[in-house]
Scaffold this motif. Structure first.
Motif, PDB file in Angstrom:
ATOM      1  N   THR A 288      48.077  -7.029  86.243  1.00 41.39           N
ATOM      2  CA  THR A 288      46.634  -6.965  86.019  1.00 41.39           C
ATOM      3  C   THR A 288      46.356  -5.845  85.024  1.00 41.39           C
ATOM      4  N   ILE A 289      45.631  -6.177  83.955  1.00 49.40           N
ATOM      5  CA  ILE A 289      45.326  -5.216  82.897  1.00 49.40           C
ATOM      6  C   ILE A 289      43.817  -5.022  82.831  1.00 49.40           C
ATOM      7  N   THR A 290      43.379  -3.763  82.884  1.00 43.14           N
ATOM      8  CA  THR A 290      41.978  -3.411  82.697  1.00 43.14           C
ATOM      9  C   THR A 290      41.871  -2.745  81.331  1.00 43.14           C
ATOM     10  N   PHE A 291      41.004  -3.293  80.478  1.00 49.32           N
ATOM     11  CA  PHE A 291      40.862  -2.744  79.127  1.00 49.32           C
ATOM     12  C   PHE A 291      39.403  -2.758  78.707  1.00 49.32           C
ATOM     13  N   GLN A 292      39.135  -1.942  77.685  1.00 46.96           N
ATOM     14  CA  GLN A 292      37.792  -1.851  77.130  1.00 46.96           C
ATOM     15  C   GLN A 292      37.870  -2.176  75.647  1.00 46.96           C
ATOM     16  N   ALA A 293      36.883  -2.917  75.157  1.00 41.50           N
ATOM     17  CA  ALA A 293      36.836  -3.282  73.739  1.00 41.50           C
ATOM     18  C   ALA A 293      35.468  -2.933  73.178  1.00 41.50           C
ATOM     19  N   HIS A 294      35.459  -2.441  71.949  1.00 41.28           N
ATOM     20  CA  HIS A 294      34.219  -2.147  71.239  1.00 41.28           C
ATOM     21  C   HIS A 294      34.193  -3.022  69.986  1.00 41.28           C
ATOM     22  N   LYS A 295      33.109  -3.803  69.843  1.00 42.65           N
ATOM     23  CA  LYS A 295      32.987  -4.734  68.721  1.00 42.65           C
ATOM     24  C   LYS A 295      31.531  -4.858  68.331  1.00 42.65           C
ATOM     25  N   ALA A 296      31.251  -5.627  67.306  1.00 40.66           N
ATOM     26  CA  ALA A 296      29.868  -5.909  66.921  1.00 40.66           C
ATOM     27  C   ALA A 296      29.221  -6.750  68.016  1.00 40.66           C
ATOM     28  N   ALA A 297      27.998  -6.397  68.403  1.00 40.69           N
ATOM     29  CA  ALA A 297      27.338  -7.074  69.529  1.00 40.69           C
ATOM     30  C   ALA A 297      27.033  -8.537  69.235  1.00 40.69           C
ATOM     31  N   ASP A 298      26.808  -8.889  67.987  1.00 41.14           N
ATOM     32  CA  ASP A 298      26.431 -10.270  67.661  1.00 41.14           C
ATOM     33  C   ASP A 298      27.617 -11.188  67.395  1.00 41.14           C
ATOM     34  N   ARG A 299      28.842 -10.694  67.569  1.00 46.06           N
ATOM     35  CA  ARG A 299      30.039 -11.489  67.296  1.00 46.06           C
ATOM     36  C   ARG A 299      30.918 -11.586  68.535  1.00 46.06           C
ATOM     37  N   ALA A 300      31.580 -12.716  68.697  1.00 49.33           N
ATOM     38  CA  ALA A 300      32.578 -12.891  69.760  1.00 49.33           C
ATOM     39  C   ALA A 300      33.934 -12.443  69.214  1.00 49.33           C
ATOM     40  N   ALA A 301      34.853 -12.161  70.106  1.00 58.88           N
ATOM     41  CA  ALA A 301      36.191 -11.730  69.697  1.00 58.88           C
ATOM     42  C   ALA A 301      37.225 -12.360  70.612  1.00 58.88           C
ATOM     43  N   VAL A 302      38.449 -12.451  70.126  1.00 55.95           N
ATOM     44  CA  VAL A 302      39.584 -12.925  70.912  1.00 55.95           C
ATOM     45  C   VAL A 302      40.622 -11.816  70.927  1.00 55.95           C
ATOM     46  N   CYS A 303      41.095 -11.473  72.125  1.00 57.24           N
ATOM     47  CA  CYS A 303      42.117 -10.433  72.268  1.00 57.24           C
ATOM     48  C   CYS A 303      43.350 -11.041  72.932  1.00 57.24           C
ATOM     49  N   ARG A 304      44.511 -10.626  72.476  1.00 53.91           N
ATOM     50  CA  ARG A 304      45.762 -11.060  73.087  1.00 53.91           C
ATOM     51  C   ARG A 304      46.294  -9.931  73.963  1.00 53.91           C
ATOM     52  N   LEU A 305      46.443 -10.240  75.259  1.00 58.45           N
ATOM     53  CA  LEU A 305      47.035  -9.307  76.207  1.00 58.45           C
ATOM     54  C   LEU A 305      48.523  -9.608  76.299  1.00 58.45           C
ATOM     55  N   ARG A 306      49.326  -8.564  76.456  1.00 59.89           N
ATOM     56  CA  ARG A 306      50.779  -8.735  76.431  1.00 59.89           C
ATOM     57  C   ARG A 306      51.409  -7.898  77.530  1.00 59.89           C
ATOM     58  N   ALA A 307      52.359  -8.484  78.248  1.00 58.10           N
ATOM     59  CA  ALA A 307      53.121  -7.773  79.264  1.00 58.10           C
ATOM     60  C   ALA A 307      54.583  -7.712  78.825  1.00 58.10           C
ATOM     61  N   THR A 308      55.215  -6.547  79.045  1.00 50.03           N
ATOM     62  CA  THR A 308      56.621  -6.374  78.666  1.00 50.03           C
ATOM     63  C   THR A 308      57.406  -5.812  79.843  1.00 50.03           C
ATOM     64  N   ASP A 309      58.736  -5.996  79.788  1.00 52.41           N
ATOM     65  CA  ASP A 309      59.594  -5.476  80.850  1.00 52.41           C
ATOM     66  C   ASP A 309      60.212  -4.151  80.430  1.00 52.41           C
ATOM     67  N   THR A 310      61.206  -3.676  81.168  1.00 45.37           N
ATOM     68  CA  THR A 310      61.810  -2.371  80.886  1.00 45.37           C
ATOM     69  C   THR A 310      62.524  -2.323  79.542  1.00 45.37           C
ATOM     70  N   ASP A 311      62.967  -3.462  79.028  1.00 43.21           N
ATOM     71  CA  ASP A 311      63.628  -3.521  77.721  1.00 43.21           C
ATOM     72  C   ASP A 311      62.651  -3.832  76.593  1.00 43.21           C
ATOM     73  N   HIS A 312      61.350  -3.778  76.880  1.00 41.03           N
ATOM     74  CA  HIS A 312      60.280  -4.083  75.917  1.00 41.03           C
ATOM     75  C   HIS A 312      60.315  -5.530  75.459  1.00 41.03           C
ATOM     76  N   VAL A 313      60.839  -6.399  76.302  1.00 41.02           N
ATOM     77  CA  VAL A 313      60.843  -7.836  76.023  1.00 41.02           C
ATOM     78  C   VAL A 313      59.553  -8.414  76.576  1.00 41.02           C
TER      79      VAL A 313
END
Length: 145
Positions: A80-105
Protein backbone atom coordinates in the motif's frame (compact mmCIF):
# COMPACT_ATOMS: atom_id res chain seq x y z
CA UNK A 1 94.36 44.74 -20.08
CA UNK A 2 93.47 41.96 -22.49
CA UNK A 3 90.05 41.62 -24.10
CA UNK A 4 88.39 38.39 -22.99
CA UNK A 5 86.16 38.25 -26.08
CA UNK A 6 82.93 37.96 -24.14
CA UNK A 7 80.56 40.75 -24.97
CA UNK A 8 83.16 42.80 -26.72
CA UNK A 9 82.05 44.73 -29.73
CA UNK A 10 78.39 43.86 -29.36
CA UNK A 11 76.25 46.95 -29.53
CA UNK A 12 72.87 45.32 -28.69
CA UNK A 13 71.14 42.03 -28.00
CA UNK A 14 72.27 39.12 -30.14
CA UNK A 15 68.72 38.03 -31.11
CA UNK A 16 67.49 41.55 -31.69
CA UNK A 17 64.72 43.68 -30.20
CA UNK A 18 60.99 43.58 -30.93
CA UNK A 19 61.49 46.51 -33.27
CA UNK A 20 63.87 44.40 -35.36
CA UNK A 21 61.07 42.05 -36.54
CA UNK A 22 58.29 42.98 -38.93
CA UNK A 23 54.71 42.83 -37.68
CA UNK A 24 53.13 39.49 -38.41
CA UNK A 25 49.35 39.31 -38.18
CA UNK A 26 49.39 35.69 -37.07
CA UNK A 27 47.81 32.71 -38.68
CA UNK A 28 44.26 34.05 -38.96
CA UNK A 29 44.67 37.70 -38.15
CA UNK A 30 42.38 39.50 -35.73
CA UNK A 31 39.23 38.99 -37.79
CA UNK A 32 39.77 35.26 -38.25
CA UNK A 33 40.41 34.72 -34.56
CA UNK A 34 37.16 36.49 -33.62
CA UNK A 35 35.19 34.34 -36.07
CA UNK A 36 36.75 31.18 -34.64
CA UNK A 37 35.78 32.21 -31.09
CA UNK A 38 32.25 33.04 -32.26
CA UNK A 39 31.84 29.61 -33.90
CA UNK A 40 33.13 27.86 -30.77
CA UNK A 41 30.73 29.91 -28.60
CA UNK A 42 27.74 29.02 -30.79
CA UNK A 43 28.71 25.34 -30.69
CA UNK A 44 28.93 25.40 -26.87
CA UNK A 45 25.55 27.16 -26.58
CA UNK A 46 23.89 24.55 -28.81
CA UNK A 47 25.49 21.70 -26.85
CA UNK A 48 24.34 23.16 -23.51
CA UNK A 49 20.80 23.63 -24.83
CA UNK A 50 20.71 20.03 -26.05
CA UNK A 51 22.01 18.76 -22.72
CA UNK A 52 19.33 20.77 -20.88
CA UNK A 53 16.61 19.27 -23.08
CA UNK A 54 17.90 15.74 -22.50
CA UNK A 55 17.97 16.26 -18.73
CA UNK A 56 14.47 17.74 -18.67
CA UNK A 57 12.96 15.00 -20.83
CA UNK A 58 14.67 12.25 -18.82
CA UNK A 59 12.93 13.42 -15.65
CA UNK A 60 9.52 13.40 -17.27
CA UNK A 61 6.91 16.12 -17.07
CA UNK A 62 7.83 18.50 -14.24
CA UNK A 63 4.27 19.89 -14.24
CA UNK A 64 3.23 17.16 -11.79
CA UNK A 65 5.24 17.01 -8.58
CA UNK A 66 4.87 13.92 -6.39
CA UNK A 67 6.04 12.75 -2.98
CA UNK A 68 5.63 9.36 -1.35
CA UNK A 69 4.40 9.87 2.20
CA UNK A 70 4.41 6.23 3.29
CA UNK A 71 4.30 2.65 2.06
CA UNK A 72 3.32 -0.48 3.92
CA UNK A 73 4.04 -4.04 2.83
CA UNK A 74 0.87 -6.07 3.13
CA UNK A 75 2.38 -9.56 2.94
CA UNK A 76 4.03 -11.41 0.07
CA UNK A 77 1.52 -10.27 -2.56
CA UNK A 78 0.67 -6.59 -1.98
CA UNK A 79 1.90 -3.17 -0.91
CA UNK A 80 0.00 0.00 0.00
CA UNK A 81 1.46 3.34 -1.11
CA UNK A 82 0.31 6.72 0.21
CA UNK A 83 1.46 9.63 -1.95
CA UNK A 84 0.73 13.27 -2.61
CA UNK A 85 0.68 14.96 -6.02
CA UNK A 86 0.62 18.64 -6.94
CA UNK A 87 -0.68 19.53 -10.41
CA UNK A 88 -2.74 22.12 -12.26
CA UNK A 89 -6.28 22.09 -10.82
CA UNK A 90 -7.99 22.13 -14.23
CA UNK A 91 -6.08 19.12 -15.61
CA UNK A 92 -6.21 15.39 -14.89
CA UNK A 93 -3.02 13.37 -14.50
CA UNK A 94 -1.91 9.74 -14.66
CA UNK A 95 0.72 8.44 -12.24
CA UNK A 96 2.50 5.10 -12.35
CA UNK A 97 3.08 3.47 -8.97
CA UNK A 98 5.89 0.93 -8.76
CA UNK A 99 6.86 -1.71 -6.20
CA UNK A 100 10.34 -3.27 -6.05
CA UNK A 101 11.97 -6.07 -4.08
CA UNK A 102 15.31 -6.19 -2.24
CA UNK A 103 17.23 -6.48 -5.53
CA UNK A 104 15.37 -3.44 -6.97
CA UNK A 105 13.50 -5.70 -9.37
CA UNK A 106 10.04 -4.49 -10.28
CA UNK A 107 7.41 -6.76 -8.72
CA UNK A 108 4.31 -4.67 -9.39
CA UNK A 109 3.00 -1.54 -11.15
CA UNK A 110 -0.28 0.25 -11.41
CA UNK A 111 -1.47 3.39 -13.20
CA UNK A 112 -3.61 5.74 -11.11
CA UNK A 113 -5.68 8.59 -12.56
CA UNK A 114 -5.78 11.85 -10.62
CA UNK A 115 -9.01 13.68 -11.46
CA UNK A 116 -9.25 17.31 -12.55
CA UNK A 117 -10.67 19.79 -10.06
CA UNK A 118 -8.02 19.60 -7.33
CA UNK A 119 -4.47 20.90 -7.37
CA UNK A 120 -3.20 18.92 -4.37
CA UNK A 121 -4.26 15.28 -4.24
CA UNK A 122 -3.36 12.71 -1.59
CA UNK A 123 -4.16 9.08 -2.37
CA UNK A 124 -3.59 5.71 -0.78
CA UNK A 125 -3.44 2.90 -3.33
CA UNK A 126 -2.92 -0.86 -3.00
CA UNK A 127 -0.74 -2.70 -5.53
CA UNK A 128 -0.80 -6.42 -6.18
CA UNK A 129 2.75 -7.80 -6.43
CA UNK A 130 4.27 -10.94 -7.91
CA UNK A 131 6.73 -11.29 -4.99
CA UNK A 132 7.32 -9.64 -1.62
CA UNK A 133 7.92 -5.92 -2.13
CA UNK A 134 10.35 -3.94 0.00
CA UNK A 135 9.69 -0.44 -1.36
CA UNK A 136 7.11 1.51 -3.27
CA UNK A 137 7.37 4.77 -5.16
CA UNK A 138 5.80 6.95 -7.87
CA UNK A 139 7.74 6.19 -11.03
CA UNK A 140 6.32 9.14 -13.04
CA UNK A 141 3.25 11.33 -13.58
CA UNK A 142 2.04 13.21 -16.63
CA UNK A 143 -0.84 15.54 -17.41
CA UNK A 144 -3.64 14.39 -19.70
CA UNK A 145 -6.20 16.41 -21.66
Amino acid sequence: MADSGVGSGVAGPVLGTPDSFPDRPGRFGRGGRSIAFLIIGIFIAIAMGGWGYVMMSAKGNPDVMTEVIAFQVGGPSSITITFQAHKAADRAAVCRLRATDTDHVEVGTRDVTLPAGQADVQLTERLETSARATSGHVQYCYLVQ
